[in-house]
Design a protein around this motif. Structure first.
Motif, PDB file in Angstrom:
ATOM      1  N   ILE A   1       0.840  -1.228   0.074  1.00  0.00           N
ATOM      2  CA  ILE A   1      -0.016   0.060   0.135  1.00  0.00           C
ATOM      3  C   ILE A   1       0.773   1.316  -0.167  1.00  0.00           C
ATOM      4  CG2 ILE A   1      -1.740   1.482   1.132  1.00  0.00           C
ATOM      5  CD1 ILE A   1      -2.716  -1.353   2.274  1.00  0.00           C
ATOM      6  N   GLU A   2       0.517   2.020  -1.032  1.00  0.00           N
ATOM      7  CA  GLU A   2       1.347   3.401  -0.981  1.00  0.00           C
ATOM      8  C   GLU A   2       0.281   4.591  -0.765  1.00  0.00           C
ATOM      9  OE1 GLU A   2       4.326   4.354  -1.241  1.00  0.00           O
ATOM     10  OE2 GLU A   2       5.590   2.575  -1.868  1.00  0.00           O
ATOM     11  N   VAL A   3       0.747   5.586  -0.025  1.00  0.00           N
ATOM     12  CA  VAL A   3      -0.290   6.604   0.342  1.00  0.00           C
ATOM     13  C   VAL A   3       0.535   7.909  -0.252  1.00  0.00           C
ATOM     14  CG1 VAL A   3      -1.253   7.590   2.380  1.00  0.00           C
ATOM     15  CG2 VAL A   3      -1.259   5.198   2.397  1.00  0.00           C
ATOM     16  N   PHE A   4      -0.397   8.799  -0.770  1.00  0.00           N
ATOM     17  CA  PHE A   4       0.228   9.866  -1.501  1.00  0.00           C
ATOM     18  C   PHE A   4      -0.615  11.017  -0.981  1.00  0.00           C
ATOM     19  CE2 PHE A   4       0.912   6.393  -4.435  1.00  0.00           C
ATOM     20  CZ  PHE A   4       2.273   6.616  -4.825  1.00  0.00           C
ATOM     21  N   LYS A   5      -0.132  12.076  -0.916  1.00  0.00           N
ATOM     22  CA  LYS A   5      -0.697  13.490  -0.788  1.00  0.00           C
ATOM     23  C   LYS A   5      -0.944  14.028  -2.027  1.00  0.00           C
ATOM     24  CE  LYS A   5       0.201  18.285   1.063  1.00  0.00           C
ATOM     25  NZ  LYS A   5       0.965  18.887   1.721  1.00  0.00           N
ATOM     26  N   THR A   6      -2.097  14.484  -2.458  1.00  0.00           N
ATOM     27  CA  THR A   6      -2.647  14.919  -3.717  1.00  0.00           C
ATOM     28  C   THR A   6      -3.071  16.307  -3.829  1.00  0.00           C
ATOM     29  OG1 THR A   6      -4.877  14.076  -3.786  1.00  0.00           O
ATOM     30  CG2 THR A   6      -2.978  12.438  -4.371  1.00  0.00           C
ATOM     31  N   ASN A   7      -3.271  16.812  -5.141  1.00  0.00           N
ATOM     32  CA  ASN A   7      -4.064  18.044  -5.163  1.00  0.00           C
ATOM     33  C   ASN A   7      -5.581  17.842  -5.887  1.00  0.00           C
ATOM     34  OD1 ASN A   7      -3.393  17.073  -7.773  1.00  0.00           O
ATOM     35  ND2 ASN A   7      -3.094  19.183  -8.577  1.00  0.00           N
ATOM     36  N   ILE A   8      -5.921  16.548  -5.583  1.00  0.00           N
ATOM     37  CA  ILE A   8      -7.380  16.086  -6.137  1.00  0.00           C
ATOM     38  C   ILE A   8      -8.319  16.791  -5.084  1.00  0.00           C
ATOM     39  CG2 ILE A   8      -8.911  14.321  -6.621  1.00  0.00           C
ATOM     40  CD1 ILE A   8      -6.473  14.117  -8.291  1.00  0.00           C
ATOM     41  N   THR A   9      -9.191  17.732  -5.882  1.00  0.00           N
ATOM     42  CA  THR A   9     -10.278  18.476  -4.887  1.00  0.00           C
ATOM     43  C   THR A   9     -11.645  18.168  -5.150  1.00  0.00           C
ATOM     44  OG1 THR A   9     -10.182  20.171  -6.624  1.00  0.00           O
ATOM     45  CG2 THR A   9      -8.725  20.390  -4.908  1.00  0.00           C
ATOM     46  N   SER A  10     -11.888  17.237  -6.244  1.00  0.00           N
ATOM     47  CA  SER A  10     -13.171  16.963  -6.240  1.00  0.00           C
ATOM     48  C   SER A  10     -13.287  15.490  -6.587  1.00  0.00           C
ATOM     49  CB  SER A  10     -13.805  17.617  -7.739  1.00  0.00           C
ATOM     50  OG  SER A  10     -13.142  16.827  -8.606  1.00  0.00           O
ATOM     51  N   VAL A  11     -14.737  15.079  -6.175  1.00  0.00           N
ATOM     52  CA  VAL A  11     -15.083  13.567  -6.448  1.00  0.00           C
ATOM     53  C   VAL A  11     -14.895  13.329  -7.941  1.00  0.00           C
ATOM     54  CG1 VAL A  11     -17.008  11.784  -5.890  1.00  0.00           C
ATOM     55  CG2 VAL A  11     -16.483  13.411  -4.224  1.00  0.00           C
ATOM     56  N   LYS A  12     -15.363  13.967  -8.680  1.00  0.00           N
ATOM     57  CA  LYS A  12     -15.427  13.879 -10.074  1.00  0.00           C
ATOM     58  C   LYS A  12     -14.053  13.578 -10.723  1.00  0.00           C
ATOM     59  CE  LYS A  12     -16.954  15.933 -14.640  1.00  0.00           C
ATOM     60  NZ  LYS A  12     -17.346  17.007 -15.148  1.00  0.00           N
ATOM     61  N   MET A  13     -13.186  14.527 -10.345  1.00  0.00           N
ATOM     62  CA  MET A  13     -11.924  14.183 -10.599  1.00  0.00           C
ATOM     63  C   MET A  13     -11.134  12.813 -10.240  1.00  0.00           C
ATOM     64  SD  MET A  13      -8.755  16.826 -10.128  1.00  0.00           S
ATOM     65  CE  MET A  13      -7.186  16.605 -10.906  1.00  0.00           C
TER      66      MET A  13
ATOM     67  N   ALA B   1       1.222  14.568  -6.831  1.00  0.00           N
ATOM     68  CA  ALA B   1       1.375  13.531  -5.676  1.00  0.00           C
ATOM     69  C   ALA B   1       2.490  13.111  -5.233  1.00  0.00           C
ATOM     70  CB  ALA B   1       0.781  12.181  -6.577  1.00  0.00           C
ATOM     71  N   GLU B   2       2.532  13.206  -3.785  1.00  0.00           N
ATOM     72  CA  GLU B   2       3.974  13.213  -3.130  1.00  0.00           C
ATOM     73  C   GLU B   2       3.504  11.991  -2.156  1.00  0.00           C
ATOM     74  OE1 GLU B   2       4.868  16.220  -0.119  1.00  0.00           O
ATOM     75  OE2 GLU B   2       4.334  17.156  -1.844  1.00  0.00           O
ATOM     76  N   ILE B   3       4.669  10.927  -2.149  1.00  0.00           N
ATOM     77  CA  ILE B   3       4.599   9.983  -1.217  1.00  0.00           C
ATOM     78  C   ILE B   3       4.585  10.430   0.303  1.00  0.00           C
ATOM     79  CG2 ILE B   3       5.804   7.800  -0.305  1.00  0.00           C
ATOM     80  CD1 ILE B   3       6.830   7.704  -3.118  1.00  0.00           C
ATOM     81  N   LEU B   4       3.655  10.036   1.118  1.00  0.00           N
ATOM     82  CA  LEU B   4       3.566  10.372   2.448  1.00  0.00           C
ATOM     83  C   LEU B   4       4.509   9.316   3.215  1.00  0.00           C
ATOM     84  CD1 LEU B   4      -0.153  11.211   3.286  1.00  0.00           C
ATOM     85  CD2 LEU B   4       1.946  12.917   3.046  1.00  0.00           C
ATOM     86  N   PRO B   5       5.273   9.678   4.164  1.00  0.00           N
ATOM     87  CA  PRO B   5       6.124   8.860   4.877  1.00  0.00           C
ATOM     88  C   PRO B   5       5.200   7.852   5.749  1.00  0.00           C
ATOM     89  CG  PRO B   5       6.265  10.864   6.026  1.00  0.00           C
ATOM     90  CD  PRO B   5       5.537  11.176   4.465  1.00  0.00           C
TER      91      PRO B   5
END
Length: 72
Positions: free
Chosen positions: A2-14, A67-71
């Motif tokens: 499992i990889e967890v990313f911080k993203t700039n996704i702001t909408s459910v549609k996106m 997207a950036e990987i969260l530690p």
């Protein structure tokens, strides 16, 4: 894996569009988002030997997703 990313996704549609594209391009990957989190989390589940972080981040970048990987 499992990889967890911080993203700039702001909408459910996106998030839905990106999920479909990931499932089409990366067979066997499972993706979910937590857009209520302050980091707008994207979790990716895949086989460890199949995952290349840099390739995945570049692929997302080409779709206007930061997207950036969260530690751990």
């Amino acid at each position: 894996m499992i990889e967890v990313f911080k993203t700039n996704i702001t909408s459910v549609k996106m998030a839905r569009r990106l999920t479909r594209e990931i499932h089409d391009h990366f067979v066997g990957y499972k993706v979910n988002f937590d857009l209520t989190d302050c980091d707008r989390i994207m979790r990716v589940v895949c086989k460890a030997e199949d995952f290349c972080r840099q390739h995945f981040i570049q692929w997302l970048s080409a779709r206007d997703c930061v997207a950036e990987i969260l530690p751990d």
